[in-house]
Design a protein around this motif. Structure first.
Motif, PDB file in Angstrom:
ATOM      1  N   VAL A  35       0.826  -1.207   0.000  1.00 17.07           N
ATOM      2  CA  VAL A  35       0.000   0.000   0.000  1.00 17.07           C
ATOM      3  C   VAL A  35       0.855   1.250   0.000  1.00 17.07           C
ATOM      4  CG1 VAL A  35      -1.928  -1.122   1.134  1.00 17.07           C
ATOM      5  CG2 VAL A  35      -0.168  -0.044   2.520  1.00 17.07           C
ATOM      6  N   ASP A  36       2.143   1.109   0.376  1.00 13.52           N
ATOM      7  CA  ASP A  36       3.007   2.284   0.400  1.00 13.52           C
ATOM      8  C   ASP A  36       3.290   2.761  -1.018  1.00 13.52           C
ATOM      9  OD1 ASP A  36       3.023   1.903   3.122  1.00 13.52           O
ATOM     10  OD2 ASP A  36       4.853   0.718   3.093  1.00 13.52           O
ATOM     11  N   LYS A  37       3.508   4.068  -1.156  1.00 14.46           N
ATOM     12  CA  LYS A  37       3.665   4.681  -2.482  1.00 14.46           C
ATOM     13  C   LYS A  37       5.103   4.544  -2.982  1.00 14.46           C
ATOM     14  CE  LYS A  37       3.235   9.200  -4.749  1.00 14.46           C
ATOM     15  NZ  LYS A  37       3.028  10.642  -4.496  1.00 14.46           N
ATOM     16  N   ILE A  38       5.266   4.075  -4.238  1.00 17.03           N
ATOM     17  CA  ILE A  38       6.610   3.994  -4.826  1.00 17.03           C
ATOM     18  C   ILE A  38       7.048   5.393  -5.251  1.00 17.03           C
ATOM     19  CG2 ILE A  38       7.958   3.156  -6.787  1.00 17.03           C
ATOM     20  CD1 ILE A  38       6.502   0.613  -6.773  1.00 17.03           C
ATOM     21  N   MET A  39       8.196   5.833  -4.700  1.00 15.81           N
ATOM     22  CA  MET A  39       8.737   7.148  -5.056  1.00 15.81           C
ATOM     23  C   MET A  39       9.729   7.029  -6.214  1.00 15.81           C
ATOM     24  SD  MET A  39       7.114   8.987  -2.947  1.00 15.81           S
ATOM     25  CE  MET A  39       7.914  10.600  -2.966  1.00 15.81           C
ATOM     26  N   GLY A  40      10.388   5.891  -6.307  1.00 13.82           N
ATOM     27  CA  GLY A  40      11.354   5.690  -7.387  1.00 13.82           C
ATOM     28  C   GLY A  40      11.808   4.248  -7.423  1.00 13.82           C
ATOM     29  N   LYS A  41      12.323   3.850  -8.564  1.00 11.86           N
ATOM     30  CA  LYS A  41      12.800   2.476  -8.694  1.00 11.86           C
ATOM     31  C   LYS A  41      13.916   2.437  -9.729  1.00 11.86           C
ATOM     32  CE  LYS A  41       9.361   1.274 -12.169  1.00 11.86           C
ATOM     33  NZ  LYS A  41       9.281   2.668 -12.601  1.00 11.86           N
TER      34      LYS A  41
END
Length: 859
Positions: A587-593
């Motif tokens: 559920v946590d938001k992806i900020m970068g990958k």
């Protein structure tokens, strides 16, 4: 003996049953695996194309080697004349004694089945018959003959095993048993009719129903239970099961019989007869179908494509998904006749103007995804590693290209099944006109990539449309020419000169990150690829309310043929109203990958290699270094004998006057107190500096140990326990017994395996055995919380197996040539050894030591 419930099972035809045990073929895809694979219905326990024994050699089924070809068993490696013959003969005795115990039970079951036959025949000629003579002969067809064959076999084999002599010969008994398989052919041909007749008679005659629902089976001689109640339909299934059992035992016996032993050619002949028998049965079943072709065409710009697993009609299908500038198209590659281009068949499409992603609330309302059983995934991995070894041996011996191709095809089938059944992360999309679709991905990384690519295209001015059949043909036809991903991501599709990936341990320090526009609660996860899909291996702590997090946390990640490292940066969500209940959703938001290739030349240095990975304007700094698996096998005893790490377990327990080392007891207690519900406990790496701090405190026997433990991150405590076992001068299950554990777990016959595995436990030194049993019960308690912590017995066995059971340096150098070979030969078997004991009912130290010879009563 536990009564076996076969309600529903005998409804299968004998063909289905034997196919379940002896066919590896995957349905509905061609040599490149592009056609559909029909998996089992959701909730079913087994797959129809996976054999029941994870250790069964691919040699065993003649059909599995490419149809009806008869294959002669090859001499087992390591048992050439005069080489380690003594060890082989000891294993022979264990195999035979286990098989003899199960043979006694089988005879008792046949006796129980025959018992009502005589009184039923006696009443058949009276005025009030229970059954007619014809009904009796149909139901009990060939049972008397099978009983007499096995009674004679048992009576002749029993004295040979009881009065054991290394030169004892009994191959002629197995040869004779195999030569009488024609009786079984007659039985299985009649099996379906026998069951149907028994069921009809039960429905129409109460007296027969009572008889058939409770037949009394005598217990084994040494058993406490004098009788067990079993249904008639369960007993009628036993001969079907026995056909496969005898063949497995022959395979085990050959493996542990020196080639110069007089029994060897006789056992070889018996196995050949058995294989031909099974092959002749399996030839009647071939589920492969011819497929339809489609014409060719060209249009539109392709943005992204790849293979995804779709959940369709409650089963998993491998699809090739194409994202064009204005439409998402889901296709499968069809087989075509020789000389024609391969073509795609469109399963469905959605114009991007009509495509929407479900809200968290809608996802919650969707049906949950049931992950595929861990034990079946592990079985597939076992088969893949065994097949890799066989291919390497064939290449080294300059084997026939046809044999190598057959093995490669078999390996592809298993890798394909693993790829199909591993993903668990749902990626849901809707057509605003009502239809929904669900893909399963192995990583949040892929889900984010697909979502971002679609959303970027949707920012343009898109119009809804409907394709005519001709337009759809043209678009689908262009897929073959435009595709960027050509092969399913499995190792058998790689060229021989491609890198096999890295095997060993990757040490990664996640230093810091920059580029965030506003303060947030931030953390990173690390993923590596394994068997064609990605697995999360480590997670930093959450750095709160910052734009420049500084983690400086080190992790040790085990690699299994890995080629890529991924780093994902997340913003932690603490708002419980936004929590998505879907089991596998992050559920946590992806900020970068970001992703980097693990180049062996760059990584395989003793020094740390520092790098920066850029992701959506965010930069994460990290360092890494790699230790190969053969280097990690080197165990350096501690120079400080007053400590606990690197010191023999017997020395530590004697000094502490304890049965289980203090460090083991304290770490286990802390994990059970506050870490048993932690997601990924023992799998997620702890911070290396925390683990080293705990190690120093335990080595110094510092009085602040308990206080430090209560404050420490639970993953660091779990990591300290794993490090203790890994740094023992000798693994917990000992160097001396390692080869025997490898042989024992490879036995196919359950009774022989039980006999052997309990004997090996009994052979361990007391401190090792008591500590192992203590750890075993702890891991079982952890697995009880699997719905919360996601750690099944299989996951735990994967983590601890190679730690508790490792080859000695001498052993690995003598038999293996590379780190990849060490993994393929050993690691999966090490996992299976621990898994065997984890699945076993509780083992008591006192009872284990009391028994001098262990006979299994499980059939």
């Amino acid at each position: 003996m536990e009564p076996l419930s076969h309600r529903g099972l005998p409804r299968l035809s004998w063909i289905d049953t034997l196919y379940s045990n002896f066919s590896y073929g995957a349905e509905d895809y061609d040599a490149e695996g592009h056609e559909e694979q029909k998996g089992p219905p959701e909730g079913s326990e087994t797959m129809p194309y996976i054999d029941e024994s994870p250790t069964m050699s691919p040699q065993l089924s003649a059909r599995s080697q490419g149809g009806g070809d008869s294959i002669s068993p090859t001499p087992p490696e390591g048992l050439a004349p005069g080489v380690e013959a003594g060890k082989g003969l000891e294993m022979r005795k264990l195999v035979l004694s286990g098989f003899l115990a199960s043979e006694e039970i089988y005879i008792n079951q046949l006796e129980a089945l025959l018992l009502p036959m005589k009184p039923l025949k006696a009443t058949a000629t009276t005025s009030q018959p229970v059954l007619t003579i014809q009904q009796i002969e149909t139901i009990f067809y060939k049972i008397q003959d099978i009983y007499e064959i096995h009674k004679e076999f048992y009576d002749n084999l029993c004295p040979k095993v009881q009065q054991w002599d290394s030169q004892v010969t009994m191959g002629h008994l197995f040869q004779k048993l195999a030569s009488q398989l024609g009786v079984y052919k007659a039985f299985v041909d009649n099996y379906k009719v026998a069951l149907e007749t028994a069921e009809k008679c039960s429905q129409s005659n109460n007296q027969f129903q009572k008889i058939s629902e409770e037949l009394k089976v005598k217990g084994p001689k040494d058993s406490k239970d004098s009788h067990t109640s079993v249904t008639m339909e369960a007993l009628l299934y036993k001969p079907i099961d026995r056909v496969t059992r005898s063949t497995l035992v022959l395979h085990d016996l050959l493996k542990h019989t020196p080639v110069d032993h007089p029994d060897y050619p006789l056992l070889q002949d018996a196995l050949r007869i058995s294989q031909n028998f099974l092959s002749s049965i399996n030839e009647d079943i071939d589920p492969r179908r011819t497929a339809v072709t489609t014409p060719k065409g060209e249009t539109r710009q392709l943005v992204k494509d790849g293979f995804l697993v779709e959940m369709s009609e409650s089963s998993r299908k491998l699809r090739h998904v194409f994202l064009f500038t204005d439409v998402l198209l889901c296709a499968k590659l069809k087989k075509t006749s020789a000389g024609k281009h391969q073509q795609y068949d469109c399963k469905w499409y959605i114009p991007l103007a009509d495509l929407v992603f479900p809200s968290p609330e809608e996802s919650e309302a969707s049906p949950q995804v049931h992950p595929f059983p861990d034990h079946e995934l592990e079985d597939m991995k076992m088969k893949i590693s065994a097949l890799k070894s066989e291919i390497q041996k064939e290449k080294a011996n300059k084997g026939q290209s046809r044999a190598i191709e057959r093995l490669k095809k078999k390996m592809f089938e298993n890798e394909f099944l693993l790829l199909l059944n591993s993903p668990t992360i749902p990626f849901r999309i809707h057509n605003r006109n009502g239809k929904s679709y669900l893909f399963l991905l192995s990583s949040d990384y892929e889900r984010s990539e697909w979502r971002e690519a679609i959303q970027k295209l949707q920012k343009k001015d898109l119009q809804a449309f409907v394709l005519s059949s001709v337009e759809l043909q043209v678009l689908t036809g262009s897929c073959f020419k435009l595709r960027t991903v050509h092969n399913i991501p499995v190792t058998s599709n790689k060229d021989d000169d491609e890198s096999p990936g890295l095997y060993g341990f990757l040490h990664v320090i996640v230093h810091s990150a920059k580029g965030f526009k506003q303060s947030a609660n931030l953390y990173c996860t690390l993923e590596v690829d394994s068997f064609g899909y990605f697995v999360s291996k480590a997670k930093t702590r959450v750095f709160r309310d910052t734009t420049e997090p500084k983690w400086d946390e080190e992790f040790e990640i085990e690699l299994e043929g890995s080629q890529s490292l991924r780093i994902l940066c997340y913003e932690k969500c603490y708002d419980k109203t936004k929590v998505n209940k879907d089991n596998n959703e992050i559920v946590d938001k992806i900020m970068g990958k970001g992703q980097i290739q693990l180049d062996p030349q760059t990584v395989e240095t003793k020094n740390w290699h520092t790098d920066v990975i850029e992701m959506n304007g965010i930069k994460v700094e990290f360092s890494m270094k790699f230790t190969s698996r053969d280097m990690s096998l080197k165990r350096t005893p501690s120079k400080k004998q007053t400590g606990v790490f690197g010191v023999k377990i017997s020395v530590v327990t004697k000094r502490e006057r304890s049965k289980v080392p203090y460090i083991v007891r304290q770490c286990v207690e802390e994990v059970e107190k506050r870490g048993i519900e932690e997601v990924g406990i023992y799998r997620i790496s702890g911070v290396a500096t925390d683990i080293q701090a705990l190690k120093a405190v335990f080595d110094a026997n510092n009085k602040d140990i308990l206080l430090m433990l209560s404050d420490m991150d639970i993953n660091a405590i779990a990591g300290t326990l794993k490090l203790y076992f890994r740094e023992l001068p000798e693994p917990l299950l000992t160097d001396r017994l390692y080869p025997a554990f490898m042989e024992g777990i490879a036995l196919s016959d359950p009774a022989a395996k039980e006999n052997c595995m309990m004997h090996l436990l009994r052979s361990l030194p007391d401190p090792n055995l008591i500590t192992f049993l203590f750890l075993l019960e702890h891991l079982k308690r952890v697995a009880e919380k699997e719905p919360i912590n996601k750690m099944s017995l299989h996951n735990l066995a994967t983590v601890f197996g190679p730690t508790l059971l490792r080859p000695s340096e001498v052993e690995s150098k003598a038999h293996l040539t590379s780190a990849a070979d060490i993994w393929s030969h050993d690691v999966m078997a090490q996992v299976q050894v621990l898994l065997y004991y984890l699945h076993h009912p509780p083992i008591s130290f006192a009872e284990l030591k009391r028994n001098t010879l262990y006979f299994s009563t499980d059939v």
